[in-house]
Design a protein around this motif. Structure first.
Motif, PDB file in Angstrom:
ATOM      1  N   MET A  91     -58.527 -49.296  30.277  1.00 33.12           N
ATOM      2  CA  MET A  91     -59.182 -48.775  31.475  1.00 33.12           C
ATOM      3  C   MET A  91     -58.253 -48.881  32.687  1.00 33.12           C
ATOM      4  SD  MET A  91     -62.858 -49.679  33.156  1.00 33.12           S
ATOM      5  CE  MET A  91     -62.512 -51.287  33.785  1.00 33.12           C
ATOM      6  N   GLY A  92     -57.345 -49.853  32.716  1.00 31.89           N
ATOM      7  CA  GLY A  92     -56.465 -50.042  33.860  1.00 31.89           C
ATOM      8  C   GLY A  92     -55.643 -48.811  34.195  1.00 31.89           C
ATOM      9  N   GLU A  93     -55.142 -48.128  33.158  1.00 27.40           N
ATOM     10  CA  GLU A  93     -54.326 -46.932  33.412  1.00 27.40           C
ATOM     11  C   GLU A  93     -55.146 -45.834  34.074  1.00 27.40           C
ATOM     12  OE1 GLU A  93     -51.842 -45.469  30.303  1.00 27.40           O
ATOM     13  OE2 GLU A  93     -51.193 -47.479  29.734  1.00 27.40           O
ATOM     14  N   SER A  94     -56.411 -45.693  33.676  1.00 28.90           N
ATOM     15  CA  SER A  94     -57.287 -44.678  34.278  1.00 28.90           C
ATOM     16  C   SER A  94     -57.546 -44.997  35.745  1.00 28.90           C
ATOM     17  CB  SER A  94     -58.617 -44.605  33.533  1.00 28.90           C
ATOM     18  OG  SER A  94     -58.419 -44.262  32.183  1.00 28.90           O
ATOM     19  N   VAL A  95     -57.748 -46.270  36.044  1.00 31.55           N
ATOM     20  CA  VAL A  95     -57.982 -46.700  37.422  1.00 31.55           C
ATOM     21  C   VAL A  95     -56.740 -46.404  38.267  1.00 31.55           C
ATOM     22  CG1 VAL A  95     -58.333 -48.721  38.913  1.00 31.55           C
ATOM     23  CG2 VAL A  95     -59.704 -48.441  36.837  1.00 31.55           C
ATOM     24  N   ILE A  96     -55.562 -46.754  37.758  1.00 31.97           N
ATOM     25  CA  ILE A  96     -54.310 -46.511  38.484  1.00 31.97           C
ATOM     26  C   ILE A  96     -54.117 -45.013  38.709  1.00 31.97           C
ATOM     27  CG2 ILE A  96     -51.792 -46.715  38.396  1.00 31.97           C
ATOM     28  CD1 ILE A  96     -53.302 -49.356  38.919  1.00 31.97           C
ATOM     29  N   LYS A  97     -54.411 -44.207  37.691  1.00 29.94           N
ATOM     30  CA  LYS A  97     -54.281 -42.746  37.838  1.00 29.94           C
ATOM     31  C   LYS A  97     -55.210 -42.255  38.947  1.00 29.94           C
ATOM     32  CE  LYS A  97     -54.795 -38.292  35.510  1.00 29.94           C
ATOM     33  NZ  LYS A  97     -55.194 -37.671  36.749  1.00 29.94           N
ATOM     34  N   ASN A  98     -56.447 -42.749  38.960  1.00 34.35           N
ATOM     35  CA  ASN A  98     -57.401 -42.325  39.986  1.00 34.35           C
ATOM     36  C   ASN A  98     -56.937 -42.734  41.385  1.00 34.35           C
ATOM     37  OD1 ASN A  98     -58.984 -41.226  37.992  1.00 34.35           O
ATOM     38  ND2 ASN A  98     -60.433 -42.919  37.924  1.00 34.35           N
ATOM     39  N   ILE A  99     -56.378 -43.929  41.502  1.00 36.89           N
ATOM     40  CA  ILE A  99     -55.859 -44.375  42.800  1.00 36.89           C
ATOM     41  C   ILE A  99     -54.677 -43.507  43.213  1.00 36.89           C
ATOM     42  CG2 ILE A  99     -54.722 -46.264  44.039  1.00 36.89           C
ATOM     43  CD1 ILE A  99     -56.409 -48.200  42.277  1.00 36.89           C
ATOM     44  N   ASN A 100     -53.761 -43.252  42.286  1.00 39.72           N
ATOM     45  CA  ASN A 100     -52.608 -42.396  42.600  1.00 39.72           C
ATOM     46  C   ASN A 100     -53.040 -40.990  43.005  1.00 39.72           C
ATOM     47  OD1 ASN A 100     -50.186 -43.923  42.389  1.00 39.72           O
ATOM     48  ND2 ASN A 100     -50.411 -43.985  40.176  1.00 39.72           N
ATOM     49  N   ASP A 101     -54.025 -40.429  42.297  1.00 32.20           N
ATOM     50  CA  ASP A 101     -54.536 -39.097  42.637  1.00 32.20           C
ATOM     51  C   ASP A 101     -55.120 -39.097  44.053  1.00 32.20           C
ATOM     52  OD1 ASP A 101     -53.767 -38.238  40.122  1.00 32.20           O
ATOM     53  OD2 ASP A 101     -55.807 -38.199  39.302  1.00 32.20           O
ATOM     54  N   TYR A 102     -55.861 -40.141  44.385  1.00 32.27           N
ATOM     55  CA  TYR A 102     -56.480 -40.262  45.704  1.00 32.27           C
ATOM     56  C   TYR A 102     -55.401 -40.347  46.788  1.00 32.27           C
ATOM     57  CZ  TYR A 102     -59.579 -42.205  49.334  1.00 32.27           C
ATOM     58  OH  TYR A 102     -60.291 -42.430  50.486  1.00 32.27           O
ATOM     59  N   ILE A 103     -54.380 -41.164  46.532  1.00 32.22           N
ATOM     60  CA  ILE A 103     -53.285 -41.319  47.493  1.00 32.22           C
ATOM     61  C   ILE A 103     -52.586 -39.978  47.721  1.00 32.22           C
ATOM     62  CG2 ILE A 103     -50.987 -42.352  47.786  1.00 32.22           C
ATOM     63  CD1 ILE A 103     -52.169 -44.886  46.408  1.00 32.22           C
ATOM     64  N   SER A 104     -52.324 -39.257  46.648  1.00 37.03           N
ATOM     65  CA  SER A 104     -51.657 -37.948  46.760  1.00 37.03           C
ATOM     66  C   SER A 104     -52.536 -36.937  47.486  1.00 37.03           C
ATOM     67  CB  SER A 104     -51.317 -37.404  45.375  1.00 37.03           C
ATOM     68  OG  SER A 104     -50.345 -38.213  44.763  1.00 37.03           O
ATOM     69  N   ALA A 105     -53.806 -36.855  47.099  1.00 38.30           N
ATOM     70  CA  ALA A 105     -54.718 -35.869  47.676  1.00 38.30           C
ATOM     71  C   ALA A 105     -54.945 -36.104  49.165  1.00 38.30           C
ATOM     72  CB  ALA A 105     -56.060 -35.896  46.931  1.00 38.30           C
ATOM     73  N   ASN A 106     -54.875 -37.369  49.588  1.00 41.71           N
ATOM     74  CA  ASN A 106     -55.133 -37.701  50.986  1.00 41.71           C
ATOM     75  C   ASN A 106     -53.864 -38.002  51.777  1.00 41.71           C
ATOM     76  OD1 ASN A 106     -58.218 -37.818  51.239  1.00 41.71           O
ATOM     77  ND2 ASN A 106     -57.810 -38.921  49.352  1.00 41.71           N
ATOM     78  N   ASN A 107     -52.702 -37.751  51.134  1.00 35.03           N
ATOM     79  CA  ASN A 107     -51.415 -37.923  51.801  1.00 35.03           C
ATOM     80  C   ASN A 107     -51.295 -39.289  52.481  1.00 35.03           C
ATOM     81  OD1 ASN A 107     -48.850 -36.992  52.369  1.00 35.03           O
ATOM     82  ND2 ASN A 107     -49.465 -36.131  54.348  1.00 35.03           N
ATOM     83  N   ILE A 108     -51.588 -40.334  51.704  1.00 40.59           N
ATOM     84  CA  ILE A 108     -51.574 -41.697  52.233  1.00 40.59           C
ATOM     85  C   ILE A 108     -50.202 -42.325  52.011  1.00 40.59           C
ATOM     86  CG2 ILE A 108     -52.586 -44.004  51.951  1.00 40.59           C
ATOM     87  CD1 ILE A 108     -55.200 -42.523  51.134  1.00 40.59           C
ATOM     88  N   SER A 109     -49.675 -42.923  53.037  1.00 41.75           N
ATOM     89  CA  SER A 109     -48.391 -43.610  52.970  1.00 41.75           C
ATOM     90  C   SER A 109     -48.554 -44.937  52.230  1.00 41.75           C
ATOM     91  CB  SER A 109     -47.902 -43.865  54.402  1.00 41.75           C
ATOM     92  OG  SER A 109     -47.017 -44.948  54.446  1.00 41.75           O
ATOM     93  N   LEU A 110     -47.663 -45.198  51.272  1.00 43.11           N
ATOM     94  CA  LEU A 110     -47.708 -46.474  50.559  1.00 43.11           C
ATOM     95  C   LEU A 110     -47.449 -47.635  51.504  1.00 43.11           C
ATOM     96  CD1 LEU A 110     -46.046 -46.086  47.046  1.00 43.11           C
ATOM     97  CD2 LEU A 110     -48.445 -46.104  47.676  1.00 43.11           C
ATOM     98  N   THR A 111     -46.595 -47.414  52.486  1.00 40.22           N
ATOM     99  CA  THR A 111     -46.308 -48.461  53.462  1.00 40.22           C
ATOM    100  C   THR A 111     -47.579 -48.824  54.224  1.00 40.22           C
ATOM    101  OG1 THR A 111     -44.042 -47.686  53.698  1.00 40.22           O
ATOM    102  CG2 THR A 111     -44.903 -49.080  55.469  1.00 40.22           C
ATOM    103  N   LYS A 112     -48.316 -47.816  54.680  1.00 39.87           N
ATOM    104  CA  LYS A 112     -49.552 -48.074  55.430  1.00 39.87           C
ATOM    105  C   LYS A 112     -50.620 -48.689  54.537  1.00 39.87           C
ATOM    106  CE  LYS A 112     -48.757 -44.807  59.093  1.00 39.87           C
ATOM    107  NZ  LYS A 112     -49.179 -43.660  59.844  1.00 39.87           N
ATOM    108  N   LEU A 113     -50.696 -48.231  53.279  1.00 41.16           N
ATOM    109  CA  LEU A 113     -51.674 -48.808  52.353  1.00 41.16           C
ATOM    110  C   LEU A 113     -51.327 -50.268  52.068  1.00 41.16           C
ATOM    111  CD1 LEU A 113     -54.122 -48.639  50.530  1.00 41.16           C
ATOM    112  CD2 LEU A 113     -52.674 -47.617  48.754  1.00 41.16           C
TER     113      LEU A 113
END
Length: 70
Positions: free
Chosen positions: A1-23
């Motif tokens: 399940m961890g990989e699915s969670v990470i994929k969902n977080i990565n998709d969210y970060i990409s879709a919302n143009n979130i900076s990793l530094t700010k996160l």
């Protein structure tokens, strides 16, 4: 399940143009640790998951795939 969670977080970060530094700053997770988690080089802990959800203002179940929320 961890990989699915990470994929969902990565998709969210990409879709919302979130900076990793700010996160990283908002979640209190070191940038290098956050990068390793999101690139599947390090397992995500419950503490880190909660910090990411809070930093993104999403409920704790938000990134858990459907059917796994039990």
């Amino acid at each position: 399940m961890g990989e699915s969670v990470i994929k969902n977080i990565n998709d969210y970060i990409s879709a919302n143009n979130i900076s990793l530094t700010k996160l990283a700053e908002a979640s209190g997770i070191l940038y290098n640790t956050l990068w390793a988690i999101l690139n599947k080089n390090k397992d995500i802990t419950v503490k880190d998951y909660i910090a990411i959800c809070k930093a993104l203002n999403e409920p704790l179940e938000y990134f858990i795939p459907e059917g796994k929320k039990e």
